[in-house]
Design a protein around this motif. Structure first.
Motif, PDB file in Angstrom:
ATOM      1  N   TYR A  72       0.817  -1.211   0.000  1.00 64.34           N
ATOM      2  CA  TYR A  72       0.000   0.000   0.000  1.00 64.34           C
ATOM      3  C   TYR A  72       0.852   1.262   0.000  1.00 64.34           C
ATOM      4  O   TYR A  72       0.521   2.252  -0.646  1.00 64.34           O
ATOM      5  N   ALA A 104       2.059   2.008  -3.377  1.00 67.67           N
ATOM      6  CA  ALA A 104       1.026   2.519  -4.278  1.00 67.67           C
ATOM      7  C   ALA A 104       0.465   3.872  -3.831  1.00 67.67           C
ATOM      8  O   ALA A 104      -0.214   4.542  -4.594  1.00 67.67           O
ATOM      9  N   GLY A 105       0.746   4.262  -2.572  1.00 71.16           N
ATOM     10  CA  GLY A 105       0.350   5.603  -2.131  1.00 71.16           C
ATOM     11  C   GLY A 105      -1.006   5.693  -1.462  1.00 71.16           C
ATOM     12  O   GLY A 105      -1.675   6.713  -1.544  1.00 71.16           O
ATOM     13  N   ARG A 106      -1.393   4.642  -0.772  1.00 72.80           N
ATOM     14  CA  ARG A 106      -2.680   4.685  -0.093  1.00 72.80           C
ATOM     15  C   ARG A 106      -2.637   5.619   1.110  1.00 72.80           C
ATOM     16  O   ARG A 106      -1.635   5.706   1.816  1.00 72.80           O
ATOM     17  N   PRO A 142      -1.472   8.723  -5.677  1.00 74.63           N
ATOM     18  CA  PRO A 142      -1.524   7.383  -6.294  1.00 74.63           C
ATOM     19  C   PRO A 142      -1.572   7.424  -7.823  1.00 74.63           C
ATOM     20  O   PRO A 142      -0.932   6.598  -8.485  1.00 74.63           O
ATOM     21  N   PHE A 159       2.311  -0.121 -10.370  1.00 72.68           N
ATOM     22  CA  PHE A 159       1.024  -0.817 -10.405  1.00 72.68           C
ATOM     23  C   PHE A 159       0.937  -1.794  -9.246  1.00 72.68           C
ATOM     24  O   PHE A 159       1.845  -2.596  -9.029  1.00 72.68           O
ATOM     25  N   LEU A 160      -0.172  -1.726  -8.523  1.00 75.28           N
ATOM     26  CA  LEU A 160      -0.411  -2.684  -7.444  1.00 75.28           C
ATOM     27  C   LEU A 160      -1.574  -3.593  -7.819  1.00 75.28           C
ATOM     28  O   LEU A 160      -2.684  -3.118  -8.060  1.00 75.28           O
TER      29      LEU A 160
END
Lengths: 251, 445
Positions: A47, A50-52, A74, A83-84
């Protein structure tokens, strides 16, 4: 190249540190696996990459191709090639898969300074890439992931990955909830994307996935830090001995 | 003359407006008599206000201060090209068309010549040529009608009379367009009558649209009476798209015969202060109703959806799904009353009303009411109000979709579930395009 340097992460609204000085380097063209027990910080790492929202980086940095990404939104990261693939892909009722894919692809293309795809070109591409994952056009017309089986959801994640053409692919427990056939299709999809320009970080609890997606390196994550790094044989060792050694060490 | 005590300036102004307009309103002497009776009844009723339970959240008396003159005639020039601009996405739906500008029929903009199986005429003509027997059904207020419906009887200028022939299956929808154009702020009062005879199948669209640049202040009072015959299927879709300043009062009064299948849908965006009331009465067993809708409101817009579904007979089914998107100080009201009469065994009813709140200041008042007097029924209802799902937002953004677009996509997703109730594909897409325009997204090409 992905460089994670002494990364410390805590939850925004809790004073508990989850990643405690994690360092890791994944060169382009390589597939690295992260294995670890539950609660070791595997999903947090996915996370944070991905920048949550909800996580706070208190120290350290994440560099992708030499550029720090921790302050990026994100969608900016996605445009930069991150890409997550989610452990639990989200359902989006009321939005057709094709609409979602096209919106995402064109958004990414726009941010990358590429031309948006016209409907016919996009449709052809989606059909082509979908076919390789046993995803037909009818499935793409349905709302995103709604009513999909676990396998269908994961295949749809890999299709998104194939269309967006990321350069850093993070797979979070992609094998969870998959039967052997689905695991094979998903793995083939991932392997087809392996290339000298692409780095993969495959997060998994079990060794099984790594029979299909053979890693260049395996890292053991426990207690918020990389405890050990080895070749693909390390995964087999872990399968036999479990994570007790590392959790004990952590404790 | 009525001698009832007038309570507010607006109520007084409405009666005066009637005196001024009466001579110019269409209809023979018998119709004029009925109009006079209606305004008399209004004097007794007054404007509905918050102390009347059905109007608790929508205080019309407090919100109708300035009465606009009745649009008794109209000479606003309007070309086909302008009509298509006003229609926006609906212009792409292949349909028979009857057009009213500021409440008056415009033959030059209409085209119903090839509507086989369907006869389309106008209320103004019917009122002028009505026989004594037909006056009673034309110039009347539905039983139990409220003050707004009574005013409709008093002031109606025109509207569409649609008769779908027994057994006819009309392929193309009928588009009834009500355009606001010109610079005069008026009250437009329209009455429509839709009769679907036994075994027929048709789609009728009511569109309230505005020519760009037209006066933004307007009052509308529309009443559509619908009768669906035995075994007939009627799709009835309303799209009201405005610019945030208008007062929309609208009512559907629907009667369903045995085995009738009625699918109603109500879409609105940008209505300043709106109340859409629907009354459905089952008159024969085996009737099916799907009544759904989507409403979008921002700034200080107010949109009220009030339903009364009366299961008067056994073995009928009702489904309602309403979705509202509320931003800024936007306010949504949903009142859904389902009555299951003592004899109406085997009734199957489900109702859901959901609001998506985009701002801390938005308000949703939802009041489901189930009055069940029969014991062998399946009835359920639910209501929710929620904010955008942050996890879903992250999922979209992780796929490269910028925040604003991701939010719009999720709002589309929310409304999409309701829009899916519209079976006609082109029509559904047109409504989705209106929603996207409201969201500031360009429609998909």
């Amino acid at each position: 190249m992905l460089e994670i340097k002494n990364l410390h992460v805590k939850l925004e609204d809790e004073d508990r540190e989850i990643l405690k000085g994690l360092s890791l380097t994944v060169p382009k063209g390589e597939v690295h696996a992260i294995m670890g027990p539950n609660g070791s910080g595997k999903s947090t790492l996915a996370y944070v990459l991905a920048g949550r929202d909800g996580y706070e980086v208190t120290d350290g940095d994440i560099l992708w191709n030499g550029e720090s990404i921790i302050e990026m939104e994100p969608d900016e990261r996605a445009a930069k090639g991150v890409f997550l693939a989610f452990q639990y892909p989200m359902e989006i009722p009321g939005v057709a898969g094709l609409t979602f894919l096209r919106t995402a692809l064109n958004a990414v293309r726009k941010q990358r300074g590429e031309e948006e795809l016209t409907t016919p070109v996009f449709l052809k591409l989606a059909k082509e890439k979908g076919a390789k994952l046993n995803i037909d056009i009818d499935m793409l017309k349905r709302p995103v992931n709604v009513g999909f089986s676990g396998g269908e959801k994961k295949r749809s994640e890999i299709l998104q990955m194939g269309l967006l053409e990321p350069t850093l692919c993070v797979l979070d427990e992609t094998d969870s909830g998959l039967d052997i056939d689905a695991l094979r299709i998903v793995s083939e999809g991932v392997n087809a994307l392996r290339s000298p320009d692409r780095a993969f970080l495959v997060i998994t609890h079990y060794q099984r996935l790594l029979n299909y997606i053979v890693p260049d390196k395996v890292h053991v994550l426990a207690d918020g830090r990389i405890q050990k790094t080895g070749g693909k044989e390390l995964a087999l060792e872990l399968e036999k001995s479990g994570y007790a050694e590392y959790t004990n060490k952590a404790a | 003359m009525n001698v009832a005590v007038m309570k507010t300036k607006a109520e007084q102004a409405i009666s005066e407006s009637f005196e001024a307009a009466a001579a110019k309103l269409p209809g023979n002497a018998a119709v004029k008599e009925r109009r006079a009776q209606a305004i008399g009844a209004f004097s007794g009723l007054g404007l509905p206000h918050r102390r009347i339970e059905e109007w608790k959240y929508t205080d019309l008396r407090a919100n109708l201060k300035d009465v606009l003159p009745a649009a008794v005639e109209d000479k606003t020039p309007l070309t086909i090209a302008e009509l298509l601009v006003a229609l926006g996405p609906l212009a792409h739906v292949d349909a028979h068309r009857i057009v009213f500008v500021n409440g008056h029929h415009r033959a030059d903009l209409s085209d119903v010549s090839e509507a086989a199986g369907m006869s389309v005429s106008t209320m103004a003509l019917a009122l002028s040529t009505a026989s004594d027997e037909s006056v009673a059904s034309l110039a009347s207020t539905p039983e139990g009608g409220d003050a707004v419906e009574v005013l409709n009887t008093a002031f109606m200028t025109d509207g569409a009379i649609v008769d779908i022939a027994a057994g006819a299956s009309v392929a193309k929808p009928l588009l009834m367009v009500f355009v606001r154009a010109g610079s005069e702020a008026n009250t437009v009062t329209v009455r429509n009558l839709i009769t679907a005879a036994e075994g027929s199948n048709a789609t009728v669209i009511e569109a309230n649209v505005v020519l760009p640049g037209a006066v933004r202040d307007a009052h509308l009072n529309t009443l559509t009476e619908v009768s669906v015959g035995k075994g007939a299927t009627l799709n009835h879709v309303k799209a009201a798209v405005d610019e945030g300043r208008s007062l929309h009062l609208s009512n559907w009064d629907v009667k369903l015969a045995a085995d009738a299948n009625y699918r109603g849908f109500q879409f609105s965006s940008g209505l300043g202060f709106a109340r859409h009331g629907t009354n459905v009465l089952y008159e024969g067993e085996g009737g099916k109703l799907d009544l759904s809708g989507a409403f979008l409101a921002r700034n200080s817009e107010h949109v009220d959806t009030t339903l009364v579904v009366d299961h008067a007979v056994p073995h009928c089914e009702s489904r309602e799904l309403f979705k509202g998107v509320l931003d800024d100080h936007g306010r949504g009201v949903f009142q859904g009353k389902i009555i299951v009469r003592p004899d109406a065994q085997k009734t199957d009813g489900k109702q859901m009303a959901q609001a998506l709140m985009l701002s801390e200041d938005a308000e949703f008042d939802s009041k489901p009411e189930l009055e069940i007097y029969a014991d062998d029924v399946v009835c359920g209802h639910g209501t929710t109000s929620a904010q955008l799902d942050e996890d879903l937002l992250f999922y979209c953004r992780s796929r490269g979709i910028p925040e604003k677009e991701a939010r719009a996509l999720m709002i589309e997703s929310f409304i999409g579930e309701a829009l899916d109730k519209v079976e006609h594909e082109g029509l559904r897409e047109a409504l989705a395009s209106y929603a996207m325009q409201w969201l500031g997204r360009s429609p998909r090409g």
